[in-house]
Design a protein around this motif. Structure first.
Motif, PDB file in Angstrom:
ATOM      1  N   TYR A  12       0.832  -1.198   0.000  1.00  0.00           N
ATOM      2  CA  TYR A  12       0.000   0.000   0.000  1.00  0.00           C
ATOM      3  C   TYR A  12       0.871   1.254   0.000  1.00  0.00           C
ATOM      4  N   HIS A  13       0.417   2.299  -0.703  1.00  0.00           N
ATOM      5  CA  HIS A  13       1.186   3.538  -0.734  1.00  0.00           C
ATOM      6  C   HIS A  13       0.697   4.495   0.358  1.00  0.00           C
ATOM      7  N   VAL A 108      -4.215  -2.285  17.931  1.00  0.00           N
ATOM      8  CA  VAL A 108      -3.675  -3.358  18.780  1.00  0.00           C
ATOM      9  C   VAL A 108      -4.730  -4.440  18.980  1.00  0.00           C
ATOM     10  N   ALA A 109      -5.966  -4.018  19.241  1.00  0.00           N
ATOM     11  CA  ALA A 109      -7.054  -4.981  19.444  1.00  0.00           C
ATOM     12  C   ALA A 109      -7.294  -5.811  18.182  1.00  0.00           C
ATOM     13  N   ARG A 110      -7.199  -5.175  17.019  1.00  0.00           N
ATOM     14  CA  ARG A 110      -7.398  -5.914  15.765  1.00  0.00           C
ATOM     15  C   ARG A 110      -6.278  -6.917  15.535  1.00  0.00           C
ATOM     16  N   ALA A 133       5.158 -10.240  14.228  1.00  0.00           N
ATOM     17  CA  ALA A 133       6.204  -9.715  15.112  1.00  0.00           C
ATOM     18  C   ALA A 133       6.518  -8.260  14.776  1.00  0.00           C
ATOM     19  N   LYS A 134       6.645  -7.959  13.490  1.00  0.00           N
ATOM     20  CA  LYS A 134       6.950  -6.587  13.076  1.00  0.00           C
ATOM     21  C   LYS A 134       5.765  -5.667  13.359  1.00  0.00           C
ATOM     22  N   SER A 135       4.557  -6.153  13.169  1.00  0.00           N
ATOM     23  CA  SER A 135       3.363  -5.337  13.411  1.00  0.00           C
ATOM     24  C   SER A 135       3.256  -4.940  14.873  1.00  0.00           C
ATOM     25  N   ARG A 136       3.606  -5.846  15.760  1.00  0.00           N
ATOM     26  CA  ARG A 136       3.532  -5.526  17.188  1.00  0.00           C
ATOM     27  C   ARG A 136       4.541  -4.442  17.553  1.00  0.00           C
ATOM     28  N   GLU A 137       5.672  -4.402  16.840  1.00  0.00           N
ATOM     29  CA  GLU A 137       6.633  -3.327  17.061  1.00  0.00           C
ATOM     30  C   GLU A 137       6.070  -1.989  16.588  1.00  0.00           C
ATOM     31  N   THR A 329       2.809  -2.723   6.769  1.00  0.00           N
ATOM     32  CA  THR A 329       3.105  -4.005   7.396  1.00  0.00           C
ATOM     33  C   THR A 329       1.945  -4.462   8.267  1.00  0.00           C
ATOM     34  N   VAL A 330       1.402  -3.533   9.057  1.00  0.00           N
ATOM     35  CA  VAL A 330       0.259  -3.859   9.914  1.00  0.00           C
ATOM     36  C   VAL A 330      -0.936  -4.305   9.078  1.00  0.00           C
ATOM     37  N   ARG A 331      -1.193  -3.580   7.997  1.00  0.00           N
ATOM     38  CA  ARG A 331      -2.336  -3.927   7.140  1.00  0.00           C
ATOM     39  C   ARG A 331      -2.140  -5.293   6.484  1.00  0.00           C
TER      40      ARG A 331
END
Length: 615
Positions: A12-13, A108-110, A133-137, A329-331
């Motif tokens: 995603y941009h 965080v909940a998602r 792991a990266k998303s939690r960071e 990364t989260v998405r």
């Protein structure tokens, strides 16, 4: 040595990720974050404009020799303007903070829901684990991208608004100045934009280092490993491994910073060139065109300010780009493909007293990356109310078979049917409600004994919890504790928590299975750490209390499952023998050989123990 993987471009941009954050804020009930961020940007520009005009206006009034009263009124207007705008800006900035935290907490909940509900195969998927792991960071702190992005968007909005205001002022003097500033700033932006993507392009490498350090830290703090660490002197080994992982992590970031510094050098050179040209032109206007002092001060400040707006825009775009990489990364983690069907599947509700049948038709399974099947062409029916034992050597595929029955894995070939319907057609979450399972590794949550039985800390039937604990043979133990059923487990969270013995924990798991009251009971060697007699007692307890339910038992001690209606032996990726205990013993195959071997071992053990007592 960790292999350095070349990463693809983000999915995603910046625009898409910005819209994603706006939608999160809107749908999570934090619309004020959007409004206050825009208001903060407007107030920031207003404050800048007041500061821009204050000195030239006062200087102009002095040059015109206005009366002292008028001069004081002019100064007072600016002072009041500065006070009002500054106070309003501070008020808005303080009140938007809490909403930004709420938006991050929603993400965080998602992520937690994704981790808790994702298809089981994803938990063994290396790509998913690295993304998680990266998303939690990316969500753990206030300065993380999922919260800090609002500050960036606010500052960027202010820079863009200021840019438009200043450009209208400077183009009236000399449009070439605007062109020079934009040209030098644009060059700096494109250089920095490429360089700032370094960490994203190497994010798998970074995530691997972080996983190593996290794993070692967690194992070092794990109470269950405390005895091994002391007995075998593992402290120095843990320290050495952690140091190596930290050195590799530090080396990675040292390389990244080495790349970033070149972008900074390029930015400094372009800034110097930009300022040299602007200052030369303004001085030339003073000498040649007779610019008065007030106008000189206004244009001088405006030129410098315009440069700040332009570089502010580019700087915030740099920051937004890097934050966008984290948000992407989260998405990608939240939107990771699910091999199982959940909400879109057929609804399934367990009907009390109904008998269900599970049938495996030509089922084969191969783990991703494996060169051969773990199970091949399995045909098996678990009849209503039947007690089925699955035995075999370690690695034969017993646990894999159980995972297929429970719907934790889908067959590579063939299908698993519940009353004639492929379980892939059901909502997988509904299908899980059909099972009460105790695996080799089970969870004792940080909560009370009652909450661990009910698997709920909000609403549960306390009377039923007590009945299940009594049936499991744990009532005397629980009621002997000072807090009884409200006694806490897990000392990592609660100081006053207790530690249950292996047998007591197994009885607690039995109480949990009884409380759920599902049609199928599955035991996957949960008693492996117990002695043979204790294991046999636990299995007999399960047999007594779950009579009439379909049950699957796995044990490496064959004597523990003699009571089962049918026993299958897994060998060579398939079912090699099948029948009751007596039938398999008469067959004289591998089951009989293993049983005799284990029986002989235990008899010899008893004999040796007796000799020790006599000496």
């Amino acid at each position: 040595m960790i292999k350095k993987a070349k990463m693809s471009r983000p999915k995603y941009h910046m625009g898409q990720n910005t819209w994603f954050m706006v939608k999160i804020a809107w749908t999570s009930g934090e619309k004020k974050v959007i409004v206050l961020s825009l208001l903060s940007a407007v107030l920031s520009v207003a404050l800048n404009l007041v500061n821009l005009y204050v000195a030239p206006s006062i200087l102009s009034a002095v040059e015109r020799h206005v009366p002292v009263g008028e001069l004081m009124w002019t100064i007072g207007e600016f002072v009041l303007g500065l006070m009002f705008v500054s106070a309003a800006s501070e008020y808005v900035n303080v009140n938007t903070l809490y909403g930004r935290i709420s938006v991050r907490r929603e993400i965080v909940a998602r992520l937690n829901r994704k981790a808790a509900t994702t298809s089981y195969p994803n938990l063994d998927n290396d790509q998913f684990r690295k993304l998680m792991a990266k998303s939690r960071e990316c969500v753990k702190m206030n300065k993380s991208a999922t919260e800090a992005v609002w500050t960036t968007l606010t500052t960027l909005s202010a820079d863009l608004l200021g840019f438009l205001v200043y450009i209208s002022l400077l183009t009236s003097v000399q449009p070439i100045l605007v062109f020079i500033i934009i040209l030098t700033a644009g060059s700096s932006y494109f250089i920095g934009n490429h360089v700032n993507g370094y960490e994203y392009r190497h994010r798998e490498e970074e995530a691997e280092y972080e996983r190593h350090m996290t794993y070692l830290s967690e194992r070092a703090r794990d109470l269950s490993a405390a005895k091994d660490i002391r007995i075998f002197g593992l402290r120095s080994w843990f320290s050495e491994l952690y140091t190596k992982a930290m050195d590799a992590y530090t080396s990675f970031h040292r390389r990244a910073q080495g790349v970033y510094i070149w972008a900074k050098i390029a930015d400094l050179v372009l800034t110097f060139l930009r300022n040299a040209v602007i200052y030369w032109y303004l001085v030339r206007m003073v000498i040649k065109d007779g610019l008065d002092v007030a106008e000189f001060l206004l244009f001088f400040t405006a030129a410098s300010g315009f440069g700040e707006w332009v570089f502010g825009i580019l700087r915030e775009f740099h920051i937004l780009y890097r934050q966008s990489l984290d948000i992407s990364t989260v998405r990608e983690c939240l939107e990771f493909d699910e091999p199982f069907t959940f909400e879109a599947g057929r609804t399934l509700r367990s009907e009390r007293g109904r008998k269900y049948e599970i049938r495996l038709e030509h089922v084969s399974f191969r783990y991703p990356g494996a060169d051969k099947n773990t199970l091949t062409d399995i045909n098996l029916t678990l009849h209503p109310g039947e007690r089925l034992a699955v035995v075999g050597l370690n690695g034969a595929g017993k646990t894999t078979l159980v995972y297929l029955i429970c719907g934790l894995l889908d067959p590579t070939e063939g299908r698993v049917l519940l009353d004639g319907t492929d379980i892939r057609d059901f909502c997988r979450t509904d299908y899980y409600t059909m099972f009460s399972a105790v695996f080799q590794s089970f969870s004792l949550l940080a909560g009370t004994i009652a909450e661990n039985v009910a698997q709920n800390d909000l609403e549960f039937d306390r009377k039923r919890v007590e009945e299940c604990i009594e049936k499991a043979g744990l009532r005397a133990k629980v009621e002997s504790l000072p807090d009884g059923y409200d006694t806490y487990l897990n000392r990592e969270v609660y100081e006053g928590a207790i530690l249950l013995s292996g047998g007591e924990t197994q009885r607690l798991m039995l109480a949990r299975a009884l409380y759920k009251d599902a049609p199928f009971i599955v035991l996957d060697e949960p008693t492996a750490a117990l002695d043979p007699i204790a294991e046999s007692e636990i299995y007999q307890k399960y047999n007594e209390l779950t009579r009439g339910k379909s049950s699957v038992y796995i044990s490496h001690r064959l004597a523990s499952t003699r009571f089962c209606d049918r026993i299958i032996m897994i060998d060579g990726a398939g079912i090699s023998e099948e029948g009751t205990h007596d039938e398999l013993m008469k067959l004289g195959g591998k089951y009989a050989d293993f049983y005799e071997m284990q029986s002989k071992y235990y008899r010899e053990g008893d004999a040796d123990h007796g000799e020790e007592q006599q000496t």
